[in-house]
Structures are given as structure tokens and as C-alpha cells.
Write an enzyme that holds these catalytic residues in place. Structure first.
Site: not given
Ligand code: PLP
Length: 426
Positions: A144, A221, A224, A247, A384
Site C-alpha cells: 500500500h 503492515d 488487513q 478496519k 493505493c
Molecule cells: C495494507 C494497508 N496498509 C495501510 C493502509 C492505510 O491505513 P489508514 O488509511 O487507516 O492509515 C491501508 C488502508 O487501506 C491498508 O489496506
């Protein structure tokens, strides 16, 4: 009152649409009642298949937030009056619950605005202190943007370089390739525990082993992963773990960074301000110990309480049951999509809760719009993850993602919507 006959979910679209029930121990018909957001504006069941973007909230979280914002509301860590002392206890209890949820200790959990801020915090503090010219960072092709751009920013500042680990043919981070790439010049490996596009699950234990063998730290990270798999940072042996509450059925505006105690203790502050100090003079300021050192200013008190309530809610259902349930839905959807000759299906068969696909000749945005008319919400776009889209050779994918409340009626509604879109586009 008999909820089963008076609530819109009682209409059981599963039977209406003739969808096969998946056999898991989760009573999603009952669980859907907990989520007011699963009804549309007309009060009908809404087929929400965008939980990977953000999950709907159970009433228990909404109630906890309402109470914290209402009759329990006060600041934390400062007040000498009883309400503030109680709120401080509740705020710190939320930290304890979040830490316990991922197998960490409370002093190892920093509340952040979300996963994005958690990763930026590590890059800006640990990165600034530990990276220099000649050092290397290993990311993967499926990350991401939140796990790419913070590293680019710190690499520019420190002179470190970034390398990209390729994927296997079925869309996993290729750990054989990572192992072959890693040398002692690598200081950090930062990988998604579960891909937000492909749903592929990282063998995080092996990633930790190969990173540590060359002396690199491993950041996961976990955005998910935490809503879908039981996570135990001690068993995974990672060094940093980042995730967002929203999430995980909690509020927006809050997330967590877990870091191994000795690493967190040695990290310089992130932002300066109130609450993160020990003593301030114009000559010299000393800082509070972790995690307070990383929480400058009045924190997201109400959101933290909601985060704790979300953790309690998910824990009571159990991640083993949630994982089994989402796996069964993924299998059902993938099997149905594979049965069509106009669908490209991305990611591995054992994806966790997320299915990305493309319909021949139909842009995902058009599909998403027509599905919306039929009361089905999916995500369409680059998610993203533009480098991954480039690798897949598509500008965008359609993505259906499940939550603990998803069921076969949602899969059936999606499949019916795909059929309708095909009829419209020919
Ligand atoms: C794998 C992953 N990393 C990071 C993020 C970023 O999360 P946040 O926008 O809640 O900071 C997301 C959100 O879509 C994600 O799916």
C-alpha cells in the site's frame, strides 16, 4: 420482540437468491443485527463488500464512543478531578486491551492516528536514527502507498536506498527472492502481513527469520491482517506492527504502532508538545518514557475507548471463527468467478477475506456503479497500490472484501450484479 421476524435481515436473501450457505460456526444472520450501518437509507439490507477499506461498526463500539463522548467525557493524564482520573484509567485500559489483542505488552503500544501515521512514525524516528548512505530498505511490489511513501521520504533524507521484492506467480511476496536479495546492508524489511488488493497472507515468521539473519528489522503492515487472522507479535518475531482501528470495526482517527520494547525505548521523539515530556526548560527538554514520548498533545481519547471496545467485540467472536468464515466466503466467490469465462481473478486461492478481479471489457468503476444501483458496495480503483496495478497490467481492479458480518447473501447479490452488468454492457 422477535428480531428474527421483524428485522430486515430476516428476509434472508440467501434463500431468496438460492445461494449456497457456507458452513462455518459464525451466525452472521445474528451478527448483522449488531451493525446498524448494514442497512441502506431505505432500511433494506445493504450488501457491503468494502470492509478492507473500512469496516462497519457494531452497536457496542457506537455505544462505547457515545458514552465516552457524553457522560464519561474528560481529558486524560492531567486532571486532578475524579472524572479525569477515571478517563485516564479507561484510556490506558484500552491500550492494554489493544496490546493484549496482538500479544504485546501495553508499554509497547503507541496510539497513532492510524496505520499510516504508525509507519510514518517509525520512518521519521527509527529511520532517521538508524539509516544512512549505503543502507537499504526492502519493500515488496504489493505494498500500500502507506508502506512505500514514508520510506521514500526518509530515504531521501538519509541517503538510504529502497529495493523491491517481487511476487510469486499467484501474488504472494516471494520470500525466496527476498532471502536471495538480503545482505547486511539492509536495515529494514517492511511488508504487508495481508495484501489489501490480493488478500495474500505473508509467511511473517519466515520474513522475520530472513530479515534478522542479516541484522535487519521487520515491520509488518497489519492493517488487513488484524481483522482477519489471529496475530501474535511475539510468535511472529517481528519488530514493528502497524494497524488501524477503523478496519477492525473501531473508530477512525486512531490506530496502533506496536514495537519491541528495547527498540521503542531507544527511538527519539516523533512530534513535540504536551504530554510527551519529562521536563521542559529553554535550555534543555527531557522526554517521557515510551509510549507517552510518542503521543504529543491531547490524544484521541474517545477513539481509544472505541478501539478498546472493538477489540473486545472481535475477541468475543474469536478470530479463528472469523478467519474460517471469511475463507469460506472467499472460496465461494472465487469458485463462482472462476466459472465465468469473462473474469480475470487476481491473488492466491487461500487469500484472506479479499477478492480482486476484472471483468473483460468493463471498467471496474462501471461495474461498481451498476452494483451500487443494486445495493452492493465494492471498491473499484488502484487501492493505493499503483506499483501493484502496473505489475498486474491493469489500471484498476474491482475488489470485494468481507467482514465478520458478510455472508452468502452478499456473495449472491454481487454475482447477480455482475450478471446484470454483463447484460447491460453486452
Ligand atoms: C495494507 C494497508 N496498509 C495501510 C493502509 C492505510 O491505513 P489508514 O488509511 O487507516 O492509515 C491501508 C488502508 O487501506 C491498508 O489496506
Amino acid at each position: 420482540m422477535n428480531r428474527a421476524t421483524t428485522h430486515p435481515f430476516a428476509s434472508r436473501e440467501v434463500e431468496k437468491r438460492g445461494a449456497k450457505r457456507v458452513s462455518t460456526s459464525l451466525d452472521t444472520n445474528g451478527l448483522k443485527f449488531d451493525f446498524p450501518g448494514l442497512l441502506n437509507a431505505s432500511g433494506e439490507p445493504w450488501h457491503y463488500l468494502d470492509s478492507a477499506a473500512t469496516a462497519q461498526k457494531p452497536q457496542a463500539v457506537i455505544d462505547a464512543v457515545t458514552q465516552a463522548l457524553g457522560r464519561d467525557y474528560a481529558t486524560v493524564h492531567r486532571g486532578v478531578y475524579a472524572r479525569s482520573a477515571e478517563m485516564t484509567l479507561a484510556y490506558e485500559a484500552a491500550r492494554r486491551r489493544v496490546a493484549g489483542f496482538i500479544g504485546g505488552a501495553e508499554e509497547e503500544v503507541v496510539f497513532t492516528r492510524g496505520a499510516t501515521e504508525a509507519i510514518n512514525l517509525v520512518a521519521a524516528t527509527w529511520g532517521a536514527a538508524n539509516l544512512g548512505p549505503g543502507d537499504r530498505i526492502l519493500l515488496s511490489l504489493l505494498e500500500h502507498h502507506s508502506n512505500i511513501v514514508p520510506w521514500q521520504l526518509i530515504a531521501e533524507r538519509t541517503g538510504a536506498a529502497i529495493d523491491v521484492c517481487p511476487l510469486t506467480a499467484d501474488g504472494r511476496i516471494d520470500l525466496d527472492a527476498a532471502e536471495a536479495m538480503l545482505t547486511e546492508r539492509y536495515k529494514l524489511v517492511a511488508f504487508a502481513h495481508v495484501s489489501n488488493v490480493l488478500g495474500s497472507v505473508l509467511d511473517a515468521r519466515r520474513a522475520a527469520e530472513i530479515a534478522h539473519r542479516v541484522g535487519a528489522k521487520l515491520l509488518l503492515d497489519g492493517c488487513q491482517a488484524v481483522p482477519r487472522l489471529k496475530v501474535d507479535v511475539a510468535a511472529l518475531d517481528c519488530d514493528f506492527y502497524a494497524f488501524s482501528a477503523h478496519k477492525l470495526y473501531g473508530p477512525t482517527g486512531i490506530g496502533a504502532l506496536w514495537a519491541r520494547a528495547e527498540i521503542l525505548d531507544a527511538m527519539p521523539p516523533y512530534q513535540g508538545g504536551g504530554a510527551m515530556i519529562d521536563r521542559v526548560t529553554f535550555a534543555r527538554t527531557t522526554y517521557a518514557p515510551a509510549p507517552q514520548r510518542f503521543e504529543a498533545g491531547t490524544p484521541a481519547i474517545v477513539e481509544a475507548i472505541g478501539f478498546g471496545a472493538a477489540v473486545d467485540y472481535v475477541s468475543a467472536i474469536g478470530l479463528d471463527a472469523i478467519e474460517r468464515h471469511e475463507n469460506a466466503l472467499v472460496a465461494q466467490l472465487r469458485e463462482a468467478l472462476r466459472g465465468r469465462n469473462d473474469v480475470a481473478l487476481f491473488g492466491p486461492d487461500d487469500a484472506a477475506g479479499i477478492v480482486s478481479f476484472a471483468l473483460d471489457g468493463i471498467h471496474p468503476h462501471d461495474l461498481g456503479t451498476i452494483l451500487d444501483e443494486g445495493n452492493v458496495a465494492i471498491r473499484a480503483g488502484h487501492h493505493c497500490a499503483q506499483p501493484l496495478m502496473e505489475h498486474l497490467g491493469v489500471p484498476a481492479t474491482a475488489r470485494a472484501s468481507f467482514g465478520l458480518y458478510s455472508d452468502e447473501s452478499d456473495v449472491a447479490a454481487l454475482l447477480a450484479g455482475i450478471e446484470r452488468t454483463r447484460t447491460i454492457f453486452g
